[in-house]
Design an enzyme around this catalytic site. Structure first.
Site, PDB file in Angstrom:
ATOM      1  N   HIS A 260       0.861  -1.190   0.000  1.00 34.09           N
ATOM      2  CA  HIS A 260       0.000   0.000   0.000  1.00 34.09           C
ATOM      3  C   HIS A 260       0.895   1.239   0.000  1.00 34.09           C
ATOM      4  CE1 HIS A 260      -3.750   2.124   0.724  1.00 34.09           C
ATOM      5  NE2 HIS A 260      -3.112   2.869   1.609  1.00 34.09           N
ATOM      6  N   ASP A 262       0.648   5.164  -0.212  1.00 31.05           N
ATOM      7  CA  ASP A 262      -0.182   6.363  -0.258  1.00 31.05           C
ATOM      8  C   ASP A 262       0.434   7.322  -1.271  1.00 31.05           C
ATOM      9  OD1 ASP A 262      -2.114   5.543   1.525  1.00 31.05           O
ATOM     10  OD2 ASP A 262      -0.964   6.188   3.269  1.00 31.05           O
ATOM     11  N   ASP A 372      -8.126   1.449   2.113  1.00 36.60           N
ATOM     12  CA  ASP A 372      -7.790   2.408   3.164  1.00 36.60           C
ATOM     13  C   ASP A 372      -8.443   3.760   2.935  1.00 36.60           C
ATOM     14  OD1 ASP A 372      -6.419   3.609   5.302  1.00 36.60           O
ATOM     15  OD2 ASP A 372      -4.788   4.240   4.007  1.00 36.60           O
ATOM     16  N   HIS A 577      -6.792   9.401  -1.053  1.00 36.61           N
ATOM     17  CA  HIS A 577      -7.458   9.262   0.253  1.00 36.61           C
ATOM     18  C   HIS A 577      -6.707   9.845   1.452  1.00 36.61           C
ATOM     19  CE1 HIS A 577      -5.358   5.213   0.063  1.00 36.61           C
ATOM     20  NE2 HIS A 577      -5.002   5.607   1.259  1.00 36.61           N
TER      21      HIS A 577
HETATM   22 ZN   LIG Z   1      -3.595   4.741   2.560  1.00 35.05          ZN
END
Ligand SMILES: [Zn+2]
Length: 1023
Positions: A260, A262, A372, A577
């Site tokens: 993951h 970001d 997420d 996000h």
């Molecule tokens: Zn995230």
């Protein structure tokens, strides 16, 4: 046979085994202490420090100065490039040789000008393998470059992870040397670790845990760390334990590597590009060694970054995508916020994402992948289905503060009835480590036991990247079918969802939104980002319509497809996000605002310039609003198919004309002072009394003879709250903040008239919030306008405070209605159950409404998302002041507008939806010749249908795509009339793929369309 333990003591046996593999205790004599053999220093180490993130070719040309291990470098966000010269001793023939590199900065190893390995201590990657089994003919003298970013996996928070970054942090390389790596020691260590974990995780209630305990104890007996020949006996004991199989009914864990990343969070966008490079090149190395290894990877934007920054790596990725092992997932441009982007933005997330994946890899993702984010819109199932996606994976609802979500595998039914098969990995994480604990949790936490017997296990360091390690793969490989643990198979999202779907008869259905009972401050934090998002969504909408109509009016017009794609992609990126929710560091906020302001809104080459070019050259106006005076050469145009009224049209910053459309008589405004200093305003629709402090004493809907403001209460009441969450500062507003309500009462300048009479009247006043913050507001009443506008300017310099505005209204209803993407939904106004009171702060888009039969009040806004309606008080959330991860979040001047609209009948009948569009999409003024004939390109016969989008089709030049939706929650048949020369009309999906068997029904009147409640319809019109 096993030797019997001397005493019947579980604890000593377990701890004996733990100490045998401890990296803290007894490493002088235990197995862990033998992991590395001989070591040897580097030939030389030299460094070069750069404030910028420069490409390798530029870095390699720099002058490198000698560098000692342990020397510090920095500050934060700089990059230290190292030139590493090494010589492997010939005596290490036959050994596995690693470059051991330990640093607190994230690193990338470059060899022969190519990125080859990511190294990060936090992500448990400290070895670059130079040789797996050193042969004489292999190069022994090697020069490498190591690019060390001055940030950790999670940025550089000062004191805690989510604190604002420490700008002056220093970094160092703590270890840089050649070592012999004892792979055989590693293998036994992994056996030991898995067995010890089985003992601990299965606990004392399980027979199988004791079998593991005695196995591991006997392995300690057999294993002599100083004699590698003893390892095989221990390993074969472990092997016989691991290969005792499960019964057929055992749960299956679908193990998928994952990382993951970001797209921006505690680090800026630019660093994310390097995080992708570091993480994914490491994945490729693992794929080369582990033929079963499968990796899932989302976010087309990140692929595009890697494609342009690391083209060599990208082509390796393309090869593994072809082999079905590096699997692009999700189908979206980024993993966007699930609440705040508009409906059209969500469509574009899929359109840009799926088209990118299809173009680069020839695939269309079948699953939406959003592990997420902070809640999921009830329109997502329809948007997914329309984008070729029928499966959905997330897990964030496991973070709910109040209620435990009752499912892990279920059908999620959206606002229109669309269903998608949904899976929340029961391990409640998108960054598992392949440990026994992850597998046990996956079985134990599964809330659909008996209904679903397959689950995803996503393993690999995440959030800041990192991804899987060899150790994680080794762990999972051992327990593929080990009695007592779930079966583990390397899998793909497709395999998982196919299995779940094949056996879905017992699955339950969850209807409506997936509301996250946490992080509810993200609807408000970083108000400038929210405003930028709304403004850019509006602007792109208008540009596309203008461009489409120009295309129809002038065959030579070049629709600015490329520029629009660029702008859309920036907007979509900012919907990531942790960006649009405002949970990012200040550097990201600056980037985001630059994307909004610099590129789109101000004088950037693709922004308004494009728009002005369009209107000057090609737009003759459509849906004309005749101006007064009638000989004026400016005209305003509307981008909607419903009637629009406005009191002022701006041109070149000058209020040049006022216009009302199709209104038989222009209502005159009255403004009069009352004896008590209050002001009475009236426009024929509304009559309002404003107190000296700007609050509304009365708001009367004249025709209905209804008062909107609750007895003895004041509307437009600003209120402040203490806003101190438990931890997640920018994210969370807690329930207890409601107990700290304080009205803003101090008047700096009482109400006074700014303009009166004609078509617009307004009054203004100023309030003091504190010695640092003020509110200046203009209350605007326009002729014939059914709502009152509140143009607000706030000077904001607070700390951990929350500003809201309240309207206690004379309406009683157990539910309030909130606009969401392409529709609306209800949420309770009471606090009966925990599911009700957990929604004390909710999100909505352009409007919220509280109605009883035949009367209601709507609260509209032009850039806000946080709402609450409790009992009869409607509240709009305006500004927060969190200090982490951005210490300066929301400080400064803010402008925003909201509006209050009392109405008779239902909000649908009263055109609340259209009014909210009008507030957000003001008429635009264009120049054209005075004798231009009014012209309408499209009209729709039903007020329930909103024509949301008109754009050029992606794949063909003389074709438009139209997107309409049913906005009332009703089944409707309508006619879309057009004056454009449409040759053919087809239904198409959100990816603009049309079904040749599904022509739209064209008659002489227009195109007949049938809608079910909240249905989105896309049309492809061939010109
Ligand atoms: Zn995230």
């Amino acid at each position: 046979m096993y030797r019997q333990p001397v005493l019947k003591n579980r604890r000593t046996l377990l701890e004996r085994a733990e100490k045998f593999i401890s990296d803290v205790y007894f490493t002088d004599c235990n197995l862990r202490g033998r992991l590395y053999g001989d070591s040897c220093p580097l030939e030389s180490l030299a460094s070069f420090l750069s404030s910028k993130r420069i490409p390798f070719t530029e870095a390699a040309k720099q002058n490198f100065a000698p560098h000692k291990v342990g020397d510090t470098f920095g500050p934060t966000w700089w990059t230290c490039w190292f030139k590493v010269s090494l010589k492997i001793p010939e005596s290490w023939r036959g050994k596995e040789v690693h470059l051991l590199w330990e640093s607190d900065g994230e690193a990338m190893v470059w060899r022969d000008g190519q990125p080859v390995q990511g190294l990060t201590k936090e992500g448990e990657k400290t070895s670059y393998i130079l040789s797996e089994c050193l042969k004489d003919e292999e190069p022994h003298s090697i020069t490498l470059y190591v690019e060390v970013a001055c940030n950790g996996l999670f940025g550089a928070g000062q004191g805690s992870m989510i604190a604002a970054p420490d700008p002056n942090r220093k970094f160092s390389v703590q270890k840089a040397q050649l070592v012999v790596f004892n792979r055989d020691v590693q293998e036994v260590l992994t056996d030991f670790e898995m067995l010890v974990d089985i003992v601990k995780e299965l606990g004392e209630g399980e027979q199988r845990g004791y079998q593991a305990l005695f196995t591991v104890n006997e392995m300690v007996n057999l294993c002599d760390p100083s004699d590698p020949r003893s390892f095989s006996k221990a390993r074969s004991l472990a092997h016989s334990f691991f290969s005792q199989r499960n019964g057929e009914s055992q749960h299956t864990a679908h193990a998928m590597g994952h990382c993951h990343i970001d797209s921006a969070w505690l680090w800026p966008y630019e660093e994310t590009i390097r995080k992708c490079g570091r993480s994914w090149v490491t994945v490729i190395r693992l794929m080369e060694k582990n033929p079963e290894f499968v990796f899932t990877c989302s976010q087309a934007q990140q692929f595009q970054w890697v494609q342009s920054w690391y083209p060599g790596l990208f082509s390796q990725i393309q090869d593994y995508v072809k082999k079905g092992r590096f699997i692009p997932v999700g189908g979206t441009w980024v993993e966007m916020d699930g609440n705040l982007p508009s409906g059209e933005s969500m469509v574009r997330q899929f359109l840009e994402g799926q088209r990118f994946f299809n173009h680069e890899f020839g695939i269309v993702c079948k699953e939406f992948w959003l592990p997420d984010t902070f809640g999921y819109s009830a329109q997502l199932p329809q948007i997914m289905q329309g984008s070729g996606v029928s499966n959905f994976l997330t897990q964030k609802l496991s973070w709910n503060l109040v209620n435990t979500f009752p499912h892990n595998t279920f059908f999620w039914e959206g606002l229109d009835g669309s269903k998608v098969l949904t899976h929340f990995p029961p391990g409640n994480s998108y960054e598992m480590k392949g440990k026994v604990e992850d597998l046990v949790k996956t079985v134990k936490n599964n809330k659909d036991k008996g209904r679903a017997n397959h689950s995803a296990v996503l393993f690999g360091f995440g959030d800041g990247g990192g991804g899987p390690t060899q150790l994680m793969l080794d762990r999972l490989e051992r327990v593929q079918d080990t009695d007592g643990l779930p079966k583990v198979q390397a899998s793909t999202p497709d395999k998982l969802f196919s299995q779940l779907r094949a056996d879905s008869a017992l699955l339950c259905t969850w209807t409506g939104e997936l509301f996250l009972e946490l992080h509810n401050g993200t609807y408000t934090t970083q108000a400038q980002i929210k405003r930028g998002n709304r403004r850019c969504e509006t602007l792109l909408h208008d540009i596309e319509i203008a461009g489409s109509l120009a295309l129809c009016r002038d065959g030579t017009f070049q629709y600015p497809a490329e520029q629009l794609q660029k702008l859309w992609r920036l907007l979509l990126l900012n919907q990531f996000h942790d960006v649009i929710p405002g949970s990012c560091i200040e550097m990201v906020v600056e980037d985001a605002l630059r994307y909004y302001e610099g590129t789109v809104i101000s004088s950037g080459p693709e922004g308004l310039y494009l728009f002005s070019q369009l209107r000057d050259l090609y737009l003759y106006g459509y849906l004309f609003q005749p101006c007064t005076p009638s000989n004026h050469s400016n005209h305003s145009f509307s981008v909607f198919t419903f009637q629009t009224t406005t009191a002022h049209v701006m041109l070149c910053g000058i209020i040049c004309s006022a216009a009302l459309v199709r209104v038989p008589s222009i209502g005159l405004l009255c403004v009069s002072f009352q004896a008590d200093g209050s002001v009475l305003m009236e426009n024929g629709i509304l009559k309002m009394v404003i107190n000296k402090d700007g609050t509304l004493a009365s708001l009367h809907l004249i025709n209905a003879n209804r008062e909107a403001i609750s007895n003895g209460c004041h509307g437009n009441q600003f209120v402040m709250f203490d806003d101190v969450p438990l931890y997640w500062d920018a994210w969370d507003v807690m329930d207890y903040h409601l107990q700290t309500r304080k009205p803003v009462l101090e008047v700096v300048q009482p109400i006074h008239v700014v303009s009166s009479g004609g078509l617009r009247s307004s009054v203004s006043f100023t309030l003091r919030i504190s010695d640092k913050s003020t509110i200046k507001q203009e209350i605007v009443m326009d002729a014939m306008c059914p709502y009152i506008k509140f143009n607000t300017e706030v000077q904001w310099a607070e700390s951990h405070k929350f500003l809201k505005v309240e309207f206690p209204v004379r309406v009683r209803s157990p539910n309030a209605t909130y606009e969401i993407q392409f529709g609306h939904l209800q949420r309770p106004t009471h606090r009966n159950t925990s599911w009700d009171w957990a929604r004390f702060e909710v999100w909505g888009h352009k409007w919220a409404d509280l109605s009883e039969h035949n009367f209601g009040v709507a609260l509209l806004n032009d850039c806000k998302y946080g709402y609450s309606v409790h009992e009869n008080t409607m509240t709009l959330s305006l500004l927060r002041a969190p200090k982490a991860p951005d210490a300066n979040a929301d400080m400064g001047t803010h402008h925003f507008t909201y509006a209050i609209m009392p109405h008779a009948g239902s909000f649908q009948e009263a055109s609340v939806i259209q009014s909210a569009y009008n507030l957000n999409f003001p008429l635009r003024s264009i120049q054209c010749s005075p004798n231009t004939i009014p012209w309408s390109a499209f009209s729709v016969s039903s007020a329930a249908i909103i024509l949301e989008t008109i754009k050029q089709a992606e794949d063909r030049k003389r074709a438009l795509v139209l997107r309409l939706y049913e906005s009332h929650g009703s089944s409707v048949t309508t006619t879309l009339c057009t004056t454009l020369p449409v040759r053919e009309a087809w239904h198409c999906d959100l990816l603009e793929r049309h079904d040749p068997t599904q022509p739209a029904h064209m008659t002489s009147e227009g195109i007949t369309l049938t809608f079910s409640p909240f249905q989105i319809v896309s049309l492809l019109l061939i010109l």
